[in-house]
Motif scaffolding. Structure first.
Motif, PDB file in Angstrom:
ATOM      1  N   ARG A 151       1.858   8.708  -7.140  1.00 45.65           N
ATOM      2  CA  ARG A 151       2.064  10.072  -7.068  1.00 45.65           C
ATOM      3  C   ARG A 151       3.341  10.587  -7.906  1.00 45.65           C
ATOM      4  NH1 ARG A 151      -0.370   9.129  -2.258  1.00 45.65           N
ATOM      5  NH2 ARG A 151      -1.375  11.043  -1.003  1.00 45.65           N
ATOM      6  N   THR A 152       4.016   9.663  -8.714  1.00 49.65           N
ATOM      7  CA  THR A 152       5.339   9.852  -9.222  1.00 49.65           C
ATOM      8  C   THR A 152       5.263   9.043 -10.756  1.00 49.65           C
ATOM      9  OG1 THR A 152       6.350   9.659  -7.038  1.00 49.65           O
ATOM     10  CG2 THR A 152       7.837   9.586  -9.065  1.00 49.65           C
ATOM     11  N   VAL A 153       5.621   9.735 -11.521  1.00 52.71           N
ATOM     12  CA  VAL A 153       5.691   9.243 -13.111  1.00 52.71           C
ATOM     13  C   VAL A 153       6.746   8.055 -13.062  1.00 52.71           C
ATOM     14  CG1 VAL A 153       6.152   9.813 -15.518  1.00 52.71           C
ATOM     15  CG2 VAL A 153       4.724  11.370 -14.184  1.00 52.71           C
ATOM     16  N   GLY A 154       6.400   6.973 -13.535  1.00 51.87           N
ATOM     17  CA  GLY A 154       7.160   5.914 -13.716  1.00 51.87           C
ATOM     18  C   GLY A 154       7.852   5.241 -12.608  1.00 51.87           C
ATOM     19  N   VAL A 155       7.524   5.518 -11.427  1.00 56.03           N
ATOM     20  CA  VAL A 155       7.858   4.984 -10.131  1.00 56.03           C
ATOM     21  C   VAL A 155       7.359   3.525  -9.994  1.00 56.03           C
ATOM     22  CG1 VAL A 155       8.169   4.827  -7.771  1.00 56.03           C
ATOM     23  CG2 VAL A 155       9.029   6.699  -8.906  1.00 56.03           C
ATOM     24  N   ALA A 197       0.817  -1.319  -0.019  1.00 56.83           N
ATOM     25  CA  ALA A 197       0.126   0.020   0.028  1.00 56.83           C
ATOM     26  C   ALA A 197       0.922   1.170  -0.109  1.00 56.83           C
ATOM     27  CB  ALA A 197      -0.878   0.054   1.241  1.00 56.83           C
ATOM     28  N   ALA A 198       2.060   1.210   0.785  1.00 55.50           N
ATOM     29  CA  ALA A 198       2.805   2.262   0.822  1.00 55.50           C
ATOM     30  C   ALA A 198       3.550   2.432  -0.710  1.00 55.50           C
ATOM     31  CB  ALA A 198       4.021   2.199   1.850  1.00 55.50           C
ATOM     32  N   GLU A 199       3.983   1.336  -1.432  1.00 58.53           N
ATOM     33  CA  GLU A 199       4.588   1.494  -2.566  1.00 58.53           C
ATOM     34  C   GLU A 199       3.552   2.132  -3.595  1.00 58.53           C
ATOM     35  OE1 GLU A 199       7.086  -2.525  -1.770  1.00 58.53           O
ATOM     36  OE2 GLU A 199       5.343  -2.816  -3.009  1.00 58.53           O
ATOM     37  N   LEU A 200       2.153   1.721  -3.538  1.00 61.48           N
ATOM     38  CA  LEU A 200       1.087   2.303  -4.309  1.00 61.48           C
ATOM     39  C   LEU A 200       1.037   3.823  -4.071  1.00 61.48           C
ATOM     40  CD1 LEU A 200      -1.792  -0.188  -4.875  1.00 61.48           C
ATOM     41  CD2 LEU A 200      -0.706   0.948  -6.499  1.00 61.48           C
ATOM     42  N   SER A 201       0.641   4.173  -2.868  1.00 67.86           N
ATOM     43  CA  SER A 201       0.901   5.452  -2.295  1.00 67.86           C
ATOM     44  C   SER A 201       1.864   6.391  -3.109  1.00 67.86           C
ATOM     45  CB  SER A 201       0.923   5.745  -0.950  1.00 67.86           C
ATOM     46  OG  SER A 201      -0.499   5.494  -0.452  1.00 67.86           O
ATOM     47  N   VAL A 204       3.037   0.131 -11.129  1.00 72.02           N
ATOM     48  CA  VAL A 204       3.568   0.274  -9.838  1.00 72.02           C
ATOM     49  C   VAL A 204       3.859  -1.012  -9.187  1.00 72.02           C
ATOM     50  CG1 VAL A 204       3.246   1.156  -7.428  1.00 72.02           C
ATOM     51  CG2 VAL A 204       2.605   2.521  -9.366  1.00 72.02           C
ATOM     52  N   LEU A 205       2.868  -2.063  -9.347  1.00 74.98           N
ATOM     53  CA  LEU A 205       2.902  -3.165  -8.735  1.00 74.98           C
ATOM     54  C   LEU A 205       3.621  -4.199  -9.300  1.00 74.98           C
ATOM     55  CD1 LEU A 205      -0.429  -3.420  -6.847  1.00 74.98           C
ATOM     56  CD2 LEU A 205       1.610  -2.834  -5.923  1.00 74.98           C
ATOM     57  N   GLN A 206       3.916  -3.788 -10.766  1.00 80.11           N
ATOM     58  CA  GLN A 206       4.764  -4.831 -11.753  1.00 80.11           C
ATOM     59  C   GLN A 206       3.971  -5.806 -12.137  1.00 80.11           C
ATOM     60  OE1 GLN A 206       8.378  -4.617  -9.388  1.00 80.11           O
ATOM     61  NE2 GLN A 206       9.343  -3.515 -11.226  1.00 80.11           N
ATOM     62  N   ALA A 207       2.603  -5.562 -12.416  1.00 83.51           N
ATOM     63  CA  ALA A 207       1.713  -6.821 -12.764  1.00 83.51           C
ATOM     64  C   ALA A 207       0.697  -6.313 -13.882  1.00 83.51           C
ATOM     65  CB  ALA A 207       0.916  -7.103 -11.542  1.00 83.51           C
ATOM     66  N   ARG A 208       0.094  -7.315 -14.492  1.00 83.06           N
ATOM     67  CA  ARG A 208      -0.862  -7.115 -15.449  1.00 83.06           C
ATOM     68  C   ARG A 208      -2.287  -6.786 -14.904  1.00 83.06           C
ATOM     69  NH1 ARG A 208       1.936 -11.456 -18.005  1.00 83.06           N
ATOM     70  NH2 ARG A 208       0.057 -12.635 -17.708  1.00 83.06           N
ATOM     71  N   PRO A 209      -2.756  -5.417 -15.214  1.00 83.08           N
ATOM     72  CA  PRO A 209      -3.887  -5.122 -14.549  1.00 83.08           C
ATOM     73  C   PRO A 209      -5.185  -5.572 -15.223  1.00 83.08           C
ATOM     74  CG  PRO A 209      -3.273  -3.224 -15.390  1.00 83.08           C
ATOM     75  CD  PRO A 209      -2.213  -4.370 -15.515  1.00 83.08           C
ATOM     76  N   GLU A 210      -6.233  -5.909 -14.511  1.00 81.80           N
ATOM     77  CA  GLU A 210      -7.563  -6.153 -15.157  1.00 81.80           C
ATOM     78  C   GLU A 210      -8.665  -5.247 -14.247  1.00 81.80           C
ATOM     79  OE1 GLU A 210     -11.065  -9.665 -16.041  1.00 81.80           O
ATOM     80  OE2 GLU A 210      -9.182 -10.051 -14.832  1.00 81.80           O
ATOM     81  N   LEU A 211      -9.378  -4.526 -14.976  1.00 76.52           N
ATOM     82  CA  LEU A 211     -10.396  -3.578 -14.301  1.00 76.52           C
ATOM     83  C   LEU A 211     -11.813  -4.478 -14.280  1.00 76.52           C
ATOM     84  CD1 LEU A 211     -11.517  -1.331 -13.056  1.00 76.52           C
ATOM     85  CD2 LEU A 211     -11.769  -0.176 -15.526  1.00 76.52           C
ATOM     86  N   VAL A 212     -12.318  -4.476 -13.201  1.00 77.21           N
ATOM     87  CA  VAL A 212     -13.710  -5.159 -12.983  1.00 77.21           C
ATOM     88  C   VAL A 212     -14.505  -3.990 -12.329  1.00 77.21           C
ATOM     89  CG1 VAL A 212     -15.210  -6.724 -11.914  1.00 77.21           C
ATOM     90  CG2 VAL A 212     -13.073  -7.262 -13.226  1.00 77.21           C
ATOM     91  N   ILE A 213     -15.639  -3.483 -12.902  1.00 80.48           N
ATOM     92  CA  ILE A 213     -16.350  -2.536 -12.288  1.00 80.48           C
ATOM     93  C   ILE A 213     -17.504  -3.505 -11.495  1.00 80.48           C
ATOM     94  CG2 ILE A 213     -18.138  -0.750 -12.375  1.00 80.48           C
ATOM     95  CD1 ILE A 213     -15.964   0.647 -14.505  1.00 80.48           C
ATOM     96  N   GLU A 261      -4.176   0.866 -15.018  1.00 81.77           N
ATOM     97  CA  GLU A 261      -3.093   0.796 -15.520  1.00 81.77           C
ATOM     98  C   GLU A 261      -1.879   1.186 -15.049  1.00 81.77           C
ATOM     99  OE1 GLU A 261      -2.181  -0.940 -18.287  1.00 81.77           O
ATOM    100  OE2 GLU A 261      -4.179  -1.426 -18.854  1.00 81.77           O
ATOM    101  N   ARG A 262      -1.896   2.307 -14.115  1.00 81.90           N
ATOM    102  CA  ARG A 262      -0.849   2.786 -13.275  1.00 81.90           C
ATOM    103  C   ARG A 262      -0.621   2.028 -12.176  1.00 81.90           C
ATOM    104  NH1 ARG A 262       3.751   3.790 -12.647  1.00 81.90           N
ATOM    105  NH2 ARG A 262       4.393   5.366 -11.130  1.00 81.90           N
ATOM    106  N   VAL A 263      -1.575   1.615 -11.506  1.00 77.08           N
ATOM    107  CA  VAL A 263      -1.472   0.510 -10.452  1.00 77.08           C
ATOM    108  C   VAL A 263      -0.950  -0.903 -10.724  1.00 77.08           C
ATOM    109  CG1 VAL A 263      -2.914  -1.066  -8.777  1.00 77.08           C
ATOM    110  CG2 VAL A 263      -3.741   1.414  -9.205  1.00 77.08           C
ATOM    111  N   GLY A 264      -1.236  -1.113 -12.028  1.00 78.77           N
ATOM    112  CA  GLY A 264      -0.518  -2.329 -12.499  1.00 78.77           C
ATOM    113  C   GLY A 264       1.133  -2.056 -12.776  1.00 78.77           C
TER     114      GLY A 264
END
Length: 385
Positions: free
Chosen positions: A55-59, A47-51, A367-376, A362-365
């Motif tokens: 807030r930072t491009v590319g991190v 969670a801290a890594e995501l926070s 940061v976490l270095q994972a392939r994200p899938e969005l489900v609403i 996509e940005r969450v993915g």
């Protein structure tokens, strides 16, 4: 005439100063972003890594971990409210002096389990001595503390997680705040502790004044009650502290939506209402913005107050932020290299907002270095799952 500040103007400035309106540039200093946040809550490190990452491009999480374990520009330790935070290493003189000067409330433990002030001092000193230059697991540290103090420190009298912990552990947060303890790299799956590099704390009054001014720059306008809640400090003490700073001309009063509040003296430039507060953001568990931005009933409006808080406490649910206010909750579940991000909006999103939500996922993915899938859909995970 007292300056009048609207919620929209305050929200826009907070988002700008938090790098949520416009993320920090690529290649920026990760510690500087954490500094602007006044620490990143890190009980759950991802969670801290995501926070930091949103807030930072590319991190990515790798960059945050490198700042923590390689270049040591960040320290994982006990910060505001005694909870685990990432803090800039070069700010430890400020944080240690300020946090140890905050009056503590009554002990939550039974009289037979409590420690005297002398025992607390002995344990904190023992922790610092035991961790100097080494990394120890909690069991190894316990042995060292008991050997340096006495059998009383090891008495299993502290209720915790359906178990009983040794007496000395009730002051681990004090050891962290005083600079005697911080987290080290994990040893396999085991957490380790070490001692941060030596530093000289600032004078307490100076540190407290700096912390109030930094809080007001990041999250003002704010009242003493807001500051006290963020810091888990007595309200009357915070009121006295604000009064002293006001008399010294370091902070000034404004009208914040009809309520007297405070900003740093001279720091009265606010964006035009609405500018900078637009957009969609995903804030993880215990993100600094959701914790510190007050008044909470304006950030968490209507159904969000019940759905995105837990008994009025912020941070237990990751928050969907739309145009500067909580507008839903979300949850991510990682499986291997993929992560499913389920977002539960509390109202209808426009087509533009849905597109922006997709980019945020996509940005969450990234940061976490994972392939994200969005489900609403409905988030079924409970608070702090």
């Amino acid at each position: 005439m007292t300056l009048r500040i609207s919620w929209d103007a305050a929200s826009a400035r907070r988002l700008e100063r938090q790098f949520l309106a416009n993320p920090a540039e690529a290649g920026g200093n990760v510690a500087a972003v954490v500094s602007a946040m006044l620490g990143a809550h890190a009980q759950v490190l991802s969670a801290a890594e995501l926070s930091v990452g949103v807030r930072t491009v590319g991190v990515t999480r790798t960059d945050v971990r490198a700042a923590l374990w390689e270049d040591r520009s960040l320290v994982k330790t006990h910060g505001p409210r005694g909870t685990v935070h990432l803090l800039p290493a070069d700010e430890l003189p400020l944080w240690s002096a300020a946090l140890t000067a905050v009056p503590s409330g009554p002990s939550p433990f039974a009289p037979a389990a409590r420690m005297t002030d002398e025992q607390v001092a002995q344990v904190v000193a023992a922790i610092g001595d035991a961790l100097d230059g080494v990394c120890l697991t909690v069991d190894e540290l316990s042995e060292e503390v008991v050997a340096r103090t006495g059998p009383w420190a090891g008495d299993r009298v502290m209720p915790a997680f359906q178990d009983m912990w040794p007496r000395w552990r009730q002051v681990m947060h004090r050891a962290g705040q005083s600079g005697a303890l911080c987290f080290g790299p994990n040893r396999g799956r085991k957490v380790t502790y070490t001692r941060p590099p030596a530093f000289d704390p600032l004078p307490p009054e100076q540190a407290l004044g700096m912390l109030v001014r930094r809080y007001l720059r990041a999250y003002g306008p704010a009242t003493p009650r807001h500051f006290a809640k963020w810091l888990a400090a007595p309200g009357s003490w915070a009121g006295g502290l604000f009064g002293t700073l006001a008399e010294a001309g370091e902070i000034e009063e404004v009208d914040f939506e009809g309520v007297p509040a405070w900003v740093v003296a001279g720091d009265t430039e606010f964006p035009e209402a609405g500018r900078g507060a637009r957009g969609v953001r995903l804030l993880p568990y215990f993100d600094a913005y959701g914790i510190a931005a007050q008044p909470r009933e304006r950030l968490f409006r209507g159904p969000a107050y019940e759905r995105a808080l837990a008994g009025g406490q912020a941070g237990n649910y990751p928050v969907l932020l739309v145009d500067g206010v909580a507008a839903g909750v979300w949850h991510q579940r990682r499986q291997g290299r993929r992560t499913t991000v389920t977002v539960e909006p509390l109202g209808r999103l426009t087509a533009r907002q849905e597109r922006e939500l997709g980019r945020q996922v996509e940005r969450v993915g990234e940061v976490l270095q994972a392939r994200p899938e969005l489900v609403i859909g409905t988030v079924t995970a409970g608070p702090h799952a």
